[in-house]
Motif scaffolding. Structure first.
Motif, PDB file in Angstrom:
ATOM      1  N   ASP A 190      11.099  27.595 -32.292  1.00 26.45           N
ATOM      2  CA  ASP A 190      10.056  27.642 -31.271  1.00 26.45           C
ATOM      3  C   ASP A 190       9.955  28.993 -30.583  1.00 26.45           C
ATOM      4  N   ASP A 191      11.088  29.635 -30.353  1.00 25.51           N
ATOM      5  CA  ASP A 191      11.043  30.898 -29.623  1.00 25.51           C
ATOM      6  C   ASP A 191      10.843  32.110 -30.536  1.00 25.51           C
ATOM      7  N   GLN A 192      10.267  31.869 -31.736  1.00 22.88           N
ATOM      8  CA  GLN A 192       9.846  32.964 -32.606  1.00 22.88           C
ATOM      9  C   GLN A 192       8.434  32.744 -33.139  1.00 22.88           C
ATOM     10  N   ILE A 193       7.659  31.876 -32.514  1.00 22.42           N
ATOM     11  CA  ILE A 193       6.358  31.523 -33.084  1.00 22.42           C
ATOM     12  C   ILE A 193       5.365  32.678 -33.041  1.00 22.42           C
ATOM     13  N   VAL A 194       5.298  33.414 -31.950  1.00 25.46           N
ATOM     14  CA  VAL A 194       4.349  34.525 -31.873  1.00 25.46           C
ATOM     15  C   VAL A 194       4.694  35.582 -32.919  1.00 25.46           C
ATOM     16  N   GLU A 195       5.976  35.912 -33.017  1.00 25.17           N
ATOM     17  CA  GLU A 195       6.419  36.906 -33.976  1.00 25.17           C
ATOM     18  C   GLU A 195       6.155  36.437 -35.413  1.00 25.17           C
ATOM     19  N   SER A 196       6.406  35.168 -35.686  1.00 24.73           N
ATOM     20  CA  SER A 196       6.263  34.653 -37.050  1.00 24.73           C
ATOM     21  C   SER A 196       4.811  34.653 -37.505  1.00 24.73           C
ATOM     22  N   VAL A 197       3.907  34.221 -36.638  1.00 25.61           N
ATOM     23  CA  VAL A 197       2.489  34.219 -37.011  1.00 25.61           C
ATOM     24  C   VAL A 197       1.990  35.650 -37.199  1.00 25.61           C
ATOM     25  N   ALA A 198       2.469  36.568 -36.373  1.00 30.63           N
ATOM     26  CA  ALA A 198       2.077  37.969 -36.523  1.00 30.63           C
ATOM     27  C   ALA A 198       2.462  38.512 -37.889  1.00 30.63           C
ATOM     28  N   LEU A 199       3.543  37.971 -38.470  1.00 32.25           N
ATOM     29  CA  LEU A 199       4.020  38.437 -39.779  1.00 32.25           C
ATOM     30  C   LEU A 199       3.467  37.613 -40.933  1.00 32.25           C
ATOM     31  N   GLY A 200       2.663  36.584 -40.629  1.00 31.41           N
ATOM     32  CA  GLY A 200       1.994  35.851 -41.697  1.00 31.41           C
ATOM     33  C   GLY A 200       2.295  34.381 -41.819  1.00 31.41           C
ATOM     34  N   LEU A 238       6.407  29.663 -21.532  1.00 30.94           N
ATOM     35  CA  LEU A 238       7.098  28.559 -22.202  1.00 30.94           C
ATOM     36  C   LEU A 238       8.411  28.954 -22.873  1.00 30.94           C
ATOM     37  N   THR A 239       8.660  30.243 -23.056  1.00 29.23           N
ATOM     38  CA  THR A 239       9.840  30.657 -23.817  1.00 29.23           C
ATOM     39  C   THR A 239      11.171  30.157 -23.249  1.00 29.23           C
ATOM     40  N   PRO A 240      11.399  30.148 -21.930  1.00 34.31           N
ATOM     41  CA  PRO A 240      12.666  29.570 -21.459  1.00 34.31           C
ATOM     42  C   PRO A 240      12.863  28.130 -21.934  1.00 34.31           C
ATOM     43  N   SER A 241      11.779  27.360 -21.978  1.00 34.33           N
ATOM     44  CA  SER A 241      11.859  25.994 -22.507  1.00 34.33           C
ATOM     45  C   SER A 241      12.021  26.004 -24.015  1.00 34.33           C
ATOM     46  N   PHE A 242      11.346  26.927 -24.699  1.00 33.84           N
ATOM     47  CA  PHE A 242      11.456  27.017 -26.152  1.00 33.84           C
ATOM     48  C   PHE A 242      12.891  27.337 -26.588  1.00 33.84           C
ATOM     49  N   HIS A 243      13.623  28.065 -25.764  1.00 37.02           N
ATOM     50  CA  HIS A 243      15.018  28.361 -26.113  1.00 37.02           C
ATOM     51  C   HIS A 243      15.834  27.072 -26.269  1.00 37.02           C
ATOM     52  N   LEU A 244      15.430  26.003 -25.610  1.00 39.86           N
ATOM     53  CA  LEU A 244      16.158  24.738 -25.708  1.00 39.86           C
ATOM     54  C   LEU A 244      16.117  24.181 -27.132  1.00 39.86           C
ATOM     55  N   ASP A 245      15.099  24.566 -27.899  1.00 38.38           N
ATOM     56  CA  ASP A 245      14.924  24.079 -29.266  1.00 38.38           C
ATOM     57  C   ASP A 245      15.959  24.664 -30.222  1.00 38.38           C
ATOM     58  N   THR A 246      16.656  25.723 -29.807  1.00 35.73           N
ATOM     59  CA  THR A 246      17.579  26.399 -30.709  1.00 35.73           C
ATOM     60  C   THR A 246      19.044  26.028 -30.456  1.00 35.73           C
ATOM     61  N   HIS A 247      19.289  25.141 -29.518  1.00 32.55           N
ATOM     62  CA  HIS A 247      20.649  24.767 -29.142  1.00 32.55           C
ATOM     63  C   HIS A 247      21.136  23.598 -29.991  1.00 32.55           C
ATOM     64  N   VAL A 283      18.836  21.987 -17.903  1.00 35.08           N
ATOM     65  CA  VAL A 283      17.655  21.591 -18.663  1.00 35.08           C
ATOM     66  C   VAL A 283      16.558  21.104 -17.725  1.00 35.08           C
ATOM     67  N   THR A 284      16.930  20.294 -16.753  1.00 32.88           N
ATOM     68  CA  THR A 284      15.951  19.771 -15.803  1.00 32.88           C
ATOM     69  C   THR A 284      15.284  20.902 -15.028  1.00 32.88           C
ATOM     70  N   ARG A 285      16.060  21.847 -14.580  1.00 32.39           N
ATOM     71  CA  ARG A 285      15.519  22.980 -13.828  1.00 32.39           C
ATOM     72  C   ARG A 285      14.579  23.819 -14.703  1.00 32.39           C
ATOM     73  N   THR A 286      14.957  24.027 -15.951  1.00 34.85           N
ATOM     74  CA  THR A 286      14.121  24.808 -16.872  1.00 34.85           C
ATOM     75  C   THR A 286      12.771  24.138 -17.080  1.00 34.85           C
ATOM     76  N   ILE A 287      12.788  22.839 -17.307  1.00 34.74           N
ATOM     77  CA  ILE A 287      11.547  22.111 -17.576  1.00 34.74           C
ATOM     78  C   ILE A 287      10.693  22.006 -16.312  1.00 34.74           C
ATOM     79  N   ARG A 288      11.310  21.733 -15.206  1.00 32.55           N
ATOM     80  CA  ARG A 288      10.531  21.611 -13.965  1.00 32.55           C
ATOM     81  C   ARG A 288       9.912  22.935 -13.556  1.00 32.55           C
TER      82      ARG A 288
END
Length: 303
Positions: A190-200, A238-247, A283-288
């Motif tokens: 999730d926290d590489q989506i902008v970079e990934s689409v930019a590369l194709g 959204l990136t602070p929340s997206f970092h949760l996807d990599t844990h 996690v709660t603080r990040t999402i809120r």
């Protein structure tokens, strides 16, 4: 050849407190995703606790998803097994149940070498007629489906896509250099989506889309349309929340996030346990914090 593009959330399997599958909540979450514009859904991913479910429970999840999807978007299923025989058998079963593609894990029990990894996917590709997205997550499973292995698999027509989750965005370019457009490349981080689409990258298998589907679809579309500044504004929010996807605890993290945002059950299957203490507070603080920021943010209009 099957063409998949867009946002394909890796759907969480909703459970009751006693660990049984909550069909109503699972179907409701899938409908919410489709209503908010996702391009496909993937049930029974790692995030869906695939390896913790019995075969009969996997069938229940697929049947329930098929009912609510009702042909509106492609329905894929994760396929995560230990032996080749079981993986091939599940592929046949899932095809009969009506899924339209597989997101296929490597063997969960053994770290295959390059030759064994190639053979695993070649055999699976022959087992059914379903198109396959290779799930490449060497961080979690210790097996890297490299461009060299993908070259060996290129004559298997049912292998059509790769979920790229090495954590190194340079791999997107490496795959295009080595293989051209042979595979549809999906960002799996999730926290590489902008970079990934930019590369194709042409698609996104996303965890946090379960939480904010409309926002995730908007972000992907902004990236695909080259609307860089608008994309970056939303991405940074959204990136602070997206970092949760990599844990390693992404299942607990994302289910808690779903509960906070729209009230779905956060129960998980043992050996996972619900979050508590400082970890839960983080996690709660990040999402809120993201919820608060989104209240003061206007999503860009579609082009």
């Amino acid at each position: 050849m099957t063409k998949w593009t867009g946002v394909f959330p890796a759907v969480t399997t909703k459970l009751n407190e006693n660990g049984s599958i909550n069909v109503e909540a699972t179907q409701s979450s899938i409908d919410r995703l489709i209503t908010n514009g996702v391009s496909g859904v993937i049930v029974l991913p790692m995030l869906g606790e695939n390896a913790s479910l019995a075969p009969s429970e996997k069938e229940l999840v697929i049947r329930s998803a098929k009912e609510v999807v009702a042909g509106r978007v492609p329905l894929l299923s994760g396929l995560a097994e230990i032996t080749q025989a079981d993986a091939n058998a599940r592929a046949v079963e899932f095809e009969k149940l009506g899924v339209e593609g597989l997101m296929a894990f490597p063997s969960l029990a053994y770290k295959t070498d390059a030759r064994e990894t190639a053979e695993w996917y070649k055999s699976l590709a022959k087992a059914s007629g379903l198109p396959i997205m290779i799930y490449n997550n060497p961080i979690a499973y210790g097996i890297d489906v490299t461009p060299e292995i993908l070259k060996e698999l290129s004559d298997s027509p049912t292998i059509v896509a790769v979920k790229e989750e090495t954590g190194d965005v340079r791999r997107v370019t490496d795959m295009y250099v080595a293989l051209g457009n042979r595979y549809q490349i999906f960002c799996g981080v999730d926290d590489q989506i902008v970079e990934s689409v930019a590369l194709g990258a042409v698609g996104w298998v996303s965890g946090m889309t379960n939480v904010w589907p409309k926002e995730a679809v908007t972000l992907f579309n902004l990236c695909a349309q080259g609307r860089k500044e608008e994309a970056l504004q939303l991405y940074r929010l959204l990136t602070p929340s997206f970092h949760l996807d990599t844990h390693v605890k992404l299942v607990q993290y994302i289910k808690l996030a779903e509960s906070l945002v729209y009230g779905s059950p956060e129960w998980v299957r043992s050996p996972r346990l619900p979050l508590f203490g400082s970890e839960r507070e983080f996690v709660t603080r990040t999402i809120r914090d993201a919820i608060k920021q989104l209240e003061n943010y206007s999503l860009p209009k579609a082009a």
